[in-house]
Design a protein around this motif. Structure first.
Motif, short mmCIF file in Angstrom:
data_model
loop_
_atom_site.label_atom_id
_atom_site.label_comp_id
_atom_site.label_asym_id
_atom_site.label_seq_id
_atom_site.Cartn_x
_atom_site.Cartn_y
_atom_site.Cartn_z
N GLU A 112 0.82 -1.20 0.00
CA GLU A 112 0.00 0.00 0.00
C GLU A 112 0.86 1.26 0.00
N LYS A 113 1.93 1.26 0.80
CA LYS A 113 2.81 2.43 0.85
C LYS A 113 3.57 2.60 -0.46
N LEU A 114 3.96 1.50 -1.06
CA LEU A 114 4.61 1.56 -2.37
C LEU A 114 3.66 2.10 -3.43
N ALA A 115 2.40 1.66 -3.36
CA ALA A 115 1.41 2.14 -4.33
C ALA A 115 1.20 3.64 -4.17
N ARG A 116 1.10 4.11 -2.92
CA ARG A 116 0.91 5.55 -2.69
C ARG A 116 2.08 6.35 -3.24
N LEU A 117 3.29 5.82 -3.05
CA LEU A 117 4.46 6.48 -3.62
C LEU A 117 4.36 6.53 -5.14
N GLY A 118 3.91 5.43 -5.73
CA GLY A 118 3.74 5.40 -7.18
C GLY A 118 2.75 6.44 -7.67
N PHE A 119 1.63 6.60 -6.95
CA PHE A 119 0.64 7.60 -7.35
C PHE A 119 1.24 9.01 -7.30
N GLY A 120 2.02 9.28 -6.23
CA GLY A 120 2.64 10.60 -6.10
C GLY A 120 3.66 10.87 -7.20
N ASN A 122 3.71 9.47 -10.09
CA ASN A 122 2.97 9.57 -11.35
C ASN A 122 2.45 10.99 -11.55
N THR A 123 1.94 11.59 -10.49
CA THR A 123 1.44 12.96 -10.58
C THR A 123 2.54 13.92 -11.01
N ALA A 129 10.23 6.04 -12.13
CA ALA A 129 10.19 5.76 -10.69
C ALA A 129 8.80 5.27 -10.27
N ALA A 130 7.75 5.85 -10.88
CA ALA A 130 6.39 5.41 -10.55
C ALA A 130 6.18 3.96 -10.97
N LEU A 131 6.65 3.61 -12.16
CA LEU A 131 6.50 2.24 -12.65
C LEU A 131 7.21 1.25 -11.73
N LYS A 132 8.37 1.63 -11.26
CA LYS A 132 9.10 0.76 -10.32
C LYS A 132 8.32 0.59 -9.02
N ALA A 133 7.72 1.68 -8.53
CA ALA A 133 6.95 1.59 -7.29
C ALA A 133 5.72 0.72 -7.46
N PHE A 134 5.01 0.86 -8.58
CA PHE A 134 3.83 0.03 -8.82
C PHE A 134 4.21 -1.45 -8.94
N ASN A 154 -3.70 -0.86 -13.43
CA ASN A 154 -4.17 0.08 -14.43
C ASN A 154 -3.08 1.11 -14.79
N ASN A 155 -2.35 1.58 -13.79
CA ASN A 155 -1.31 2.57 -14.05
C ASN A 155 -0.14 1.98 -14.82
#
Length: 233
Positions: A112-120, A122-123, A129-134, A154-155
């Motif tokens: 969940e924390k990794l996903a939140r980092l990915g969303f941030g 991505n924005t 870096a977002a792809l790695k986090a997801f 989805n991302n």
């Protein structure tokens, strides 16, 4: 460029808050490719709808800079509102990023924390870096709620779409569409799309919309038509 006095004063003030000036606006116009777009307003709307706020901000600023003195007030108002919306999203994401990085550093196996980092990320349009986090988040499904799990899928699919890798994109979108059971008992009430967590949509509406978009992009209109019927149902 920067012919409209209201636009000029607005962009001057906006860019000065980050230590920049009107020359930076001119460089942005030259570099963002807006002059190569047949329908820039459609592209701005598409970027905003898909939450690509950095790209949307850049194009909206460029379109503002190209507005003439006699531009309609309604058009200017729409562009001003879009720039403010995107800038607010970007500033908030920048403010939250250190906290998100710290949370992941303290608990690197928490999906969940990794996903939140990915969303941030991505924005902020840090797509690698977002792809790695997801991707890392999906390695820990036991700590992912349904909404986070399918949005990671989805991302990743959307990243493939932006790269023109449409077959790969559809694979990820299909996976997100069909994900039915949350990998953990209690979904996070504060996660994206949490308003529908009591009745999770199957197939996942956003991913199905992206499938339709990708099939249309590939010219597979027969398949897109069939999936559109599924979408309506």
């Amino acid at each position: 460029m920067l012919e409209n006095k209201w636009v000029r004063e607005y962009l001057k003030g906006l860019f000065e808050t980050s230590g920049k000036g009107l020359r930076d606006v001119e460089r942005l116009v030259d570099s963002c490719g807006i002059n190569d777009l047949e329908h820039p307003f459609l592209e701005i709307g598409f970027l905003r709808q898909s939450e690509q706020v950095v790209g949307c901000f850049n194009l909206a600023v460029a379109q503002l800079a190209l507005c003439r003195e006699a531009e309609s007030e309604s058009l200017l108002a729409d562009l001003f509102e879009t720039v403010e919306y995107c800038n607010g999203k970007i500033l908030k994401a920048k403010e939250e990023l250190p906290m998100l990085l710290e949370q992941v550093a303290e608990d690197p196996n928490n999906g969940e924390k990794l996903a939140r980092l990915g969303f941030g990320l991505n924005t902020l349009d840090d797509r690698e870096a977002a792809l790695k986090a997801f991707t890392n988040a999906l390695e820990h499904p036991e700590s992912l709620s349904l909404c986070y799990h399918r949005d990671c899928l989805n991302n990743i699919g959307w990243d493939h779409y932006l790269r023109g890798e449409y077959e790969q994109a559809i694979g990820w979108f299909e996976h997100a569409c069909r994900l039915k059971q949350p990998p953990m008992q209690d979904d996070d009430e504060n996660g994206p799309d949490s308003a529908n967590e009591d009745e999770p949509a199957v197939p996942y509406q956003l991913a199905l919309e992206n499938i339709l978009l990708t099939l249309a992009k590939m010219g597979q209109l027969t398949q897109a038509s069939a999936r559109l019927q599924e979408y309506h149902r």
